[in-house]
Design a protein around this motif. Sequence first.
Motif, PDB file in Angstrom:
ATOM      1  N   ALA A  31      11.856  93.993  56.725  1.00 43.67           N
ATOM      2  CA  ALA A  31      10.902  93.174  55.970  1.00 43.67           C
ATOM      3  C   ALA A  31      10.374  93.935  54.748  1.00 43.67           C
ATOM      4  N   LYS A  32      10.122  95.230  54.889  1.00 43.76           N
ATOM      5  CA  LYS A  32       9.651  96.036  53.753  1.00 43.76           C
ATOM      6  C   LYS A  32      10.698  96.093  52.654  1.00 43.76           C
ATOM      7  N   ILE A  33      11.947  96.307  53.046  1.00 46.95           N
ATOM      8  CA  ILE A  33      13.028  96.379  52.063  1.00 46.95           C
ATOM      9  C   ILE A  33      13.191  95.053  51.337  1.00 46.95           C
ATOM     10  N   LEU A  34      13.213  93.952  52.092  1.00 43.83           N
ATOM     11  CA  LEU A  34      13.383  92.640  51.475  1.00 43.83           C
ATOM     12  C   LEU A  34      12.209  92.296  50.558  1.00 43.83           C
ATOM     13  N   PHE A  35      11.001  92.674  50.944  1.00 42.39           N
ATOM     14  CA  PHE A  35       9.849  92.407  50.084  1.00 42.39           C
ATOM     15  C   PHE A  35       9.923  93.234  48.804  1.00 42.39           C
ATOM     16  N   GLY A  36      10.374  94.475  48.916  1.00 43.08           N
ATOM     17  CA  GLY A  36      10.549  95.305  47.724  1.00 43.08           C
ATOM     18  C   GLY A  36      11.589  94.731  46.779  1.00 43.08           C
ATOM     19  N   VAL A  37      12.700  94.263  47.328  1.00 39.55           N
ATOM     20  CA  VAL A  37      13.736  93.633  46.509  1.00 39.55           C
ATOM     21  C   VAL A  37      13.193  92.369  45.853  1.00 39.55           C
ATOM     22  N   PHE A  38      12.413  91.600  46.609  1.00 36.41           N
ATOM     23  CA  PHE A  38      11.802  90.399  46.039  1.00 36.41           C
ATOM     24  C   PHE A  38      10.890  90.746  44.865  1.00 36.41           C
ATOM     25  N   LEU A  39      10.065  91.772  45.011  1.00 36.11           N
ATOM     26  CA  LEU A  39       9.163  92.151  43.928  1.00 36.11           C
ATOM     27  C   LEU A  39       9.918  92.578  42.675  1.00 36.11           C
ATOM     28  N   VAL A  40      10.962  93.373  42.863  1.00 34.46           N
ATOM     29  CA  VAL A  40      11.755  93.830  41.717  1.00 34.46           C
ATOM     30  C   VAL A  40      12.406  92.642  41.020  1.00 34.46           C
ATOM     31  N   MET A  41      12.983  91.733  41.795  1.00 30.24           N
ATOM     32  CA  MET A  41      13.645  90.574  41.190  1.00 30.24           C
ATOM     33  C   MET A  41      12.633  89.652  40.512  1.00 30.24           C
ATOM     34  N   ALA A  42      11.439  89.512  41.085  1.00 32.99           N
ATOM     35  CA  ALA A  42      10.412  88.673  40.468  1.00 32.99           C
ATOM     36  C   ALA A  42       9.940  89.267  39.145  1.00 32.99           C
ATOM     37  N   ILE A  43       9.758  90.575  39.097  1.00 35.23           N
ATOM     38  CA  ILE A  43       9.326  91.223  37.854  1.00 35.23           C
ATOM     39  C   ILE A  43      10.406  91.108  36.785  1.00 35.23           C
ATOM     40  N   ILE A  44      11.657  91.322  37.155  1.00 35.22           N
ATOM     41  CA  ILE A  44      12.759  91.198  36.200  1.00 35.22           C
ATOM     42  C   ILE A  44      12.842  89.770  35.675  1.00 35.22           C
ATOM     43  N   SER A  45      12.722  88.801  36.568  1.00 32.00           N
ATOM     44  CA  SER A  45      12.765  87.399  36.160  1.00 32.00           C
ATOM     45  C   SER A  45      11.606  87.067  35.220  1.00 32.00           C
ATOM     46  N   PHE A  46      10.441  87.585  35.524  1.00 29.65           N
ATOM     47  CA  PHE A  46       9.281  87.349  34.664  1.00 29.65           C
ATOM     48  C   PHE A  46       9.488  87.940  33.279  1.00 29.65           C
ATOM     49  N   LEU A  47      10.023  89.157  33.216  1.00 28.77           N
ATOM     50  CA  LEU A  47      10.242  89.805  31.922  1.00 28.77           C
ATOM     51  C   LEU A  47      11.307  89.092  31.105  1.00 28.77           C
ATOM     52  N   PHE A  48      12.386  88.651  31.747  1.00 29.90           N
ATOM     53  CA  PHE A  48      13.417  87.908  31.026  1.00 29.90           C
ATOM     54  C   PHE A  48      12.893  86.554  30.565  1.00 29.90           C
ATOM     55  N   GLY A  49      12.011  85.947  31.338  1.00 22.32           N
ATOM     56  CA  GLY A  49      11.411  84.691  30.936  1.00 22.32           C
ATOM     57  C   GLY A  49      10.517  84.851  29.719  1.00 22.32           C
ATOM     58  N   LEU A  50       9.792  85.954  29.663  1.00 25.25           N
ATOM     59  CA  LEU A  50       8.952  86.196  28.489  1.00 25.25           C
ATOM     60  C   LEU A  50       9.792  86.472  27.253  1.00 25.25           C
ATOM     61  N   SER A  51      10.878  87.222  27.408  1.00 28.83           N
ATOM     62  CA  SER A  51      11.699  87.555  26.246  1.00 28.83           C
ATOM     63  C   SER A  51      12.480  86.337  25.753  1.00 28.83           C
TER      64      SER A  51
END
Length: 54
Positions: A31-51
Amino acid sequence: MLHYAVVFFVIALISAVLGFGGIAAGAAGIAKILFGVFLVMAIISFLFGLSRRR
C-alpha cells in the motif's frame, strides 16, 4: 492506482486485527509503494496539465 492502495491498506488493517502480522506487514508495504507511485504520477500529471495550458 489509489484504489489499489486503499484496498491493500484495508487488507492490512483487517489482517492486523485478526493477528496475521506477516500478511499485514506485506499488505502495508504494498500500500505504501502504490500510494507513492500514485503521488508521483499525480504530480507529473498536474505539472503537464499546467504546461499544456500555456
